[in-house]
Design a protein around this motif. Structure first.
Motif, short mmCIF file in Angstrom:
data_model
loop_
_atom_site.label_atom_id
_atom_site.label_comp_id
_atom_site.label_asym_id
_atom_site.label_seq_id
_atom_site.Cartn_x
_atom_site.Cartn_y
_atom_site.Cartn_z
N UNK A 1 72.96 -38.62 -2.00
CA UNK A 1 72.83 -37.17 -1.73
C UNK A 1 71.63 -36.61 -2.58
N UNK A 2 70.89 -35.74 -1.67
CA UNK A 2 69.55 -35.22 -2.28
C UNK A 2 70.28 -33.53 -2.89
N UNK A 3 69.69 -33.31 -3.92
CA UNK A 3 70.12 -31.99 -4.50
C UNK A 3 68.98 -31.06 -4.33
N UNK A 4 68.91 -30.11 -3.74
CA UNK A 4 67.69 -29.08 -3.26
C UNK A 4 68.08 -27.84 -3.44
N UNK A 5 67.53 -27.02 -4.38
CA UNK A 5 68.07 -25.59 -4.58
C UNK A 5 69.55 -25.38 -4.85
N UNK A 6 69.82 -26.39 -5.65
CA UNK A 6 71.27 -26.36 -5.84
C UNK A 6 72.33 -26.70 -4.91
N UNK A 7 71.88 -27.16 -3.82
CA UNK A 7 72.51 -27.44 -2.60
C UNK A 7 72.70 -29.01 -2.62
N UNK A 8 73.83 -29.79 -2.39
CA UNK A 8 73.89 -31.15 -2.12
C UNK A 8 73.88 -31.33 -0.65
N UNK A 9 72.90 -32.41 -0.38
CA UNK A 9 72.86 -32.56 0.99
C UNK A 9 73.18 -34.37 1.08
N UNK A 10 74.38 -34.60 1.23
CA UNK A 10 74.54 -36.22 1.56
C UNK A 10 74.45 -36.70 2.76
N UNK A 11 74.25 -38.13 2.70
CA UNK A 11 73.88 -38.61 4.20
C UNK A 11 75.39 -38.87 4.67
N UNK A 12 76.22 -39.24 4.07
CA UNK A 12 77.70 -39.26 4.44
C UNK A 12 78.67 -38.78 3.60
N UNK A 13 79.35 -38.47 4.08
CA UNK A 13 80.94 -37.92 3.20
C UNK A 13 81.07 -39.04 2.17
N UNK A 14 81.84 -38.91 1.10
CA UNK A 14 82.38 -40.12 0.20
C UNK A 14 83.36 -40.95 1.03
N UNK A 15 83.92 -39.97 2.05
CA UNK A 15 85.08 -40.74 2.95
C UNK A 15 84.60 -41.81 3.95
N UNK A 16 83.36 -41.34 4.42
CA UNK A 16 82.56 -42.03 5.47
C UNK A 16 81.69 -43.02 5.18
N UNK A 17 81.24 -43.11 3.91
CA UNK A 17 80.36 -44.13 3.50
C UNK A 17 80.52 -45.57 3.96
N UNK A 18 81.53 -45.98 3.91
CA UNK A 18 81.78 -47.27 4.11
C UNK A 18 81.54 -47.53 5.67
N UNK A 19 81.59 -46.55 6.52
CA UNK A 19 81.20 -46.76 8.15
C UNK A 19 79.82 -46.69 8.40
N UNK B 1 76.40 -48.34 7.84
CA UNK B 1 75.74 -49.46 7.47
C UNK B 1 74.41 -49.25 6.74
N UNK B 2 73.77 -47.94 6.94
CA UNK B 2 72.45 -47.85 6.14
C UNK B 2 72.88 -47.44 4.81
N UNK B 3 74.11 -47.25 4.39
CA UNK B 3 74.44 -47.09 2.97
C UNK B 3 74.91 -48.38 2.25
N UNK B 4 74.63 -49.47 2.80
CA UNK B 4 75.11 -50.59 2.10
C UNK B 4 73.87 -51.08 1.39
N UNK B 5 74.31 -51.39 0.10
CA UNK B 5 73.27 -51.87 -1.03
C UNK B 5 72.75 -53.49 -0.65
#
Length: 274
Positions: free
Chosen positions: A187-205, A207-211
Motif C-alpha cells: 500500500x501507498x501511504x499518502x496524507x495519512x491514508x493507506x491506499x492498498x492495491x488489494x485487500x489482505x484477503x484478496x492479495x492471493x488472487x 497475480x500482479x502482487x506475486x514476488x
C-alpha cells in the motif's frame, strides 16, 4: 505484529571479475564516485602493453556514455574518456556510474560494465592488429545483507524503479520457511491514508502482487511507485510504502511475515537514483 521503518540501508557491492579489472573502493554505490582500474598486461591483444599513452576507455555497458560526445570515434576517442596511468600497464577511469552512463542503479547491477582500453586512434586493421585491448566485462551484483526485508536502491523515490526484497533464508517463523512462492500486500501511504492495491484477503488472487523468485530463497518485487499506486489522488504525494510478504493462500497470521515493512519516500529522483 512488528512494525519496522526502513529509511536508509547500507548497500555494499560484491564484485565478480577477472583479475584484469577491479573497482575502488571495495564498497561502493552506483551513484557514488568509483575508480575502474584495468590491468592490460594480460590482454591477448598485445600492442598496447608497455604503452605510456595517452590511452582511452571505450565502453558500452551498462550503456553508451551519456557524456557529450559519447565514446567518440574509433579513430578519434572522446578526450573526456582519457584514462589515468596508475603504473606500467595499469590504467584507471574515475566516474559516477549513474551519471556517466545516464542509467539507474538497478541497470548497473543488471548489466555490469563492459569496456576496452584503446589508443586515441585505434586503427582500422581489425582484431588484435588494432591498438586496443581485449574486451573486458565486470559483473556486479546487488548486495547481500543480513536483513530479511530491505530495499534497493537504498533511497526510495516515487518516480523511480524501486525493489522490495525478501530473503526467506533469514525467516525465523517456522510456518513461513522454505517458501517457493511469495505474494506481497502493499500500500501507498499518502496524507495519512493507506491506499492498498488489494485487500489482505484478496492479495492471493492478484497475480500482479506475486514476488519474483531469484532462486535460493531470494524474492524481489519491483515497481515505480507513482505508476503502480494509481489509487492515490492526483497531486497527493506518497509519504511511505508498506509491504507485507505472505503466502498466496493466507488462512491465518501464520501465513505472513510478522513484520510490516515501511519505506520512506524521498524527494523527486534525479539522474536515476541510487
Amino acid at each position: 505484529m512488528k512494525k519496522i521503518t526502513i529509511t536508509l540501508i547500507t548497500v555494499l557491492c560484491f564484485v565478480k571479475t577477472q583479475a584484469q579489472i577491479t573497482i575502488e573502493p571495495e564498497e561502493w554505490l552506483p551513484c557514488e564516485e568509483i575508480k575502474l582500474v584495468v590491468d592490460i598486461s594480460g590482454s591477448s591483444c598485445t600492442k598496447l602493453i608497455g604503452d605510456d599513452g595517452p590511452l582511452y576507455m571505450w565502453t558500452w555497458e551498462p550503456a553508451d556514455p551519456a557524456v557529450e560526445g559519447g565514446n567518440g570515434q574509433w579513430t578519434d576517442s572522446n578526450e573526456a574518456l582519457q584514462m589515468t596511468q596508475e603504473s606500467p600497464n595499469v590504467w584507471s577511469f574515475t566516474m559516477i556510474p549513474t551519471e556517466f552512463y545516464g542509467v539507474s542503479a538497478d541497470k548497473v547491477y543488471e548489466t555490469g560494465f563492459s569496456l576496452l582500453v584503446k589508443a586515441n586512434d585505434a586503427g582500422t586493421d581489425g582484431g588484435c592488429e588494432e591498438l586496443k585491448t581485449d574486451d573486458y566485462h565486470l559483473d556486479v551484483a546487488p548486495p547481500f545483507t543480513s536483513q530479511k526485508l530491505f530495499a534497493l536502491p537504498k533511497a526510495v523515490f516515487s518516480n523511480d524503479v524501486f525493489s522490495f526484497r525478501y530473503d526467506n533464508n533469514l525467516e525465523q517463523k517456522t510456518s513461513m520457511q522454505n517458501l517457493t512462492e511469495v505474494y506481497v500486500y502493499t500500500a501507498a501511504i499518502a496524507g495519512g491514508v493507506e491506499y492498498p492495491i488489494s485487500t489482505m484477503g484478496e492479495v492471493g488472487n492478484n497475480p500482479n502482487l506475486q514476488m519474483t523468485s531469484l532462486g535460493e530463497g531470494q524474492f524481489v518485487f519491483s515497481i515505480v511507485p507513482e505508476d503502480f499506486f494509481t489509487g492515490v489522488p492526483a497531486g497527493t504525494p506518497i509519504d511511505q510504502l508498506l509491504f507485507v510478504a505472505r503466502k498466496k493462500d493466507m488462512l491465518s497470521a501464520d501465513d505472513r511475515v510478522d513484520e510490516d515493512a515501511f519505506f520512506e519516500i524521498g524527494c523527486a529522483a534525479a539522474g536515476g537514483g541510487c
